[in-house]
Design an enzyme around this catalytic site. Structure first.
Site, PDB file in Angstrom:
ATOM      1  CB  SER A 120      -0.904  -0.002   1.239  1.00 10.76           C
ATOM      2  OG  SER A 120      -0.115   0.107   2.425  1.00 10.76           O
ATOM      3  CE  LYS A 121      -1.806   6.522  -2.945  1.00 13.58           C
ATOM      4  NZ  LYS A 121      -2.551   7.788  -3.077  1.00 13.58           N
TER       5      LYS A 121
END
Length: 470
Positions: free
Chosen positions: A248-249
């Site tokens: 994910s980010k």
């Protein structure tokens, strides 16, 4: 598996529905390197048939990311939306040959049949209402209803391929229904376009993420129906975050173009990506020339790779230390300019400054921050000045300034002079070095004081010392 066909042809085929992320960049890198290893052709293909989600900005982000990484394509970029006539031509031939057929079932009817199958504990699928069979009478065509085109998938047997990463994979044809290959408005669907593109472009090796494994048996069956030669398939396991969860980010699943903004060099990112799911003995650091010479499909890992930001930062530091200082200056100067760096007359030579500082920098952003002390007016903290620039130290500062006027201006001469002043006044190095750092650089933390003063230059050092000698 290291032996390859006479003409290797690989492709990277992203959908422009978002940025180019690390997983996509790794797929591109492996496909590019395999083509380079065998003197083949690497093709860039933009799969832009998803009109609702594809954007010109995403296309540009993909191209920018590939250019920054240096993954130059030999053919393309090809755009699927510019190949619609070719897809329609192939569909027409399949309808004529009987490997595809018109289906007039409405979306509501298809969903109803799937609901009925779910209720019966069966796998939901299209039931073949409009599939032509010998002796079968098809329903009456509904008025004013545009049909889809479905591929006539084999009813029996298996689809099997020897995946270059995962080994032999076998799927029963009974697990698959008749795939829609063209929508009611005539636009072809993703799986069909991919097949025609791979066929037309004579792709020999399809290296892609394992989220495409379920598409592969469908694509193989269509290729067989077209009489096309099958490529070899290799499906790469996903990249996981450092905690083992899906990227994910917060793990770094950002656009590849965020990495130059964060101060990473492309060679560091490429070297890091190369080791995510592939290995060559214990080699950790290598050039792209070495990688292309070594890269094979035998050593692709079957297990998911784990993203390690500390390892990437370590590699980036390694490549910063190796980088040409003029190149570093061209990359760092814009970062410093945004922070108000003063590059006017009398400013130190930036490549020389970076050469002195790059040993400890993990990113270009860190390197720019470290170099800023040479390109701004110092503003030392008043409390620190009172603590370090005392009446007891000022005589030594005065002697140091006096000798600065005539000493040969290099690191070695400045070191000898500093030691002489320390001995003359009975001081230890920090007692004089700290005031000099504060006055000249405006901060207590710097590299070796003699190196710092040598880079600042005689005129700047004398000018900044003068107000503290009265």
């Amino acid at each position: 598996m290291t032996a390859a066909p006479t003409q290797v042809r690989t492709r990277f085929a992203p959908s422009p529905t978002g940025y180019l992320h690390l997983g996509g960049a790794r797929t591109a890198l492996f496909s590019w390197a395999y083509a380079r290893r065998f003197g083949g052709t690497f093709i860039l293909r933009i799969e832009d048939t998803d009109l609702e989600r594809s954007t010109p900005a995403a296309v540009q982000a993909i191209i920018d990311g590939m250019q920054w990484l240096g993954l130059a394509h030999d053919e393309g970029p090809f755009y699927q939306m510019q190949r619609m006539e070719r897809y329609r031509e192939v569909i027409a031939g399949m309808l004529k040959d009987g490997t595809a057929y018109y289906c007039y079932s409405s979306p509501q009817e298809v969903e109803a049949m799937r609901e009925k199958q779910r209720a019966a504990g069966e796998k939901p699928r299209y039931d073949g209402t409009w599939r032509p069979e010998p002796g079968k009478t098809l329903p009456a065509i509904p008025a004013e209803r545009k049909p889809v085109v479905r591929f006539r998938n084999p009813l029996d047997g298996d689809v099997s391929w020897d995946d270059v990463v995962k080994g032999v994979i076998t799927i029963s044809n009974r697990e698959m229904d008749d795939l829609v290959i063209a929508r009611p408005d005539g636009t072809p669907t993703y799986n069909f376009c991919v097949v025609v593109d791979d066929w037309d472009m004579q792709i020999t090796h399809v290296i892609r993420g394992d989220d495409h494994v379920n598409n592969t048996p469908r694509q193989i069956n269509i290729l067989k129906a077209l009489g096309a030669t099958l490529p070899l398939y290799g499906h790469l396991p996903m990249i996981l975050g450092s905690d083992g969860d899906k990227m994910s980010k917060r793990h770094g699943a950002v656009s590849v173009m965020d990495y130059p903004a964060q101060g990473y060099l492309p060679e560091a990112v490429l070297n890091y990506l190369a080791r995510l799911g592939w290995s060559h003995g214990d080699e950790e650091v290598f050039s792209m020339e070495q990688f292309c010479a070594w890269f094979d499909l035998d050593h692709l890992s079957k297990s998911p790779a784990q993203f390690n930001p500390e390892k990437l930062a370590w590699l980036n530091n390694h490549y910063i230390k190796l980088a040409d200082n003029d190149r570093l200056a061209s990359l760092v100067k814009p970062i410093m300019a945004k922070d108000g760096a003063l590059f006017g007359e009398g400013a130190p030579d930036l490549p020389q400054v970076l050469a002195a500082l790059k040993e400890r920098a993990h990113t270009l952003v860190e390197l720019a921050a470290a170099a800023m002390m040479f390109y701004r007016q110092p503003a030392p903290d008043a409390a620190l000045l009172a603590q370090h620039v005392t009446d007891a130290i000022k005589p030594a500062l005065a002697d140091y300034a006096q000798q600065c006027a005539s000493v040969e201006w290099n690191k070695e001469a400045l070191t000898a002079m500093l030691k002489q002043v320390l001995a003359q006044h009975g001081l230890k190095m920090p007692q004089l070095a700290m005031p000099l750092r504060l006055i000249v650089a405006g901060q207590l933390q710097t590299p070796a004081i003699d190196l710092v003063l040598a880079l600042f230059g005689r005129d700047v050092v004398l000018q900044r010392l003068k107000p503290y000698l009265d």
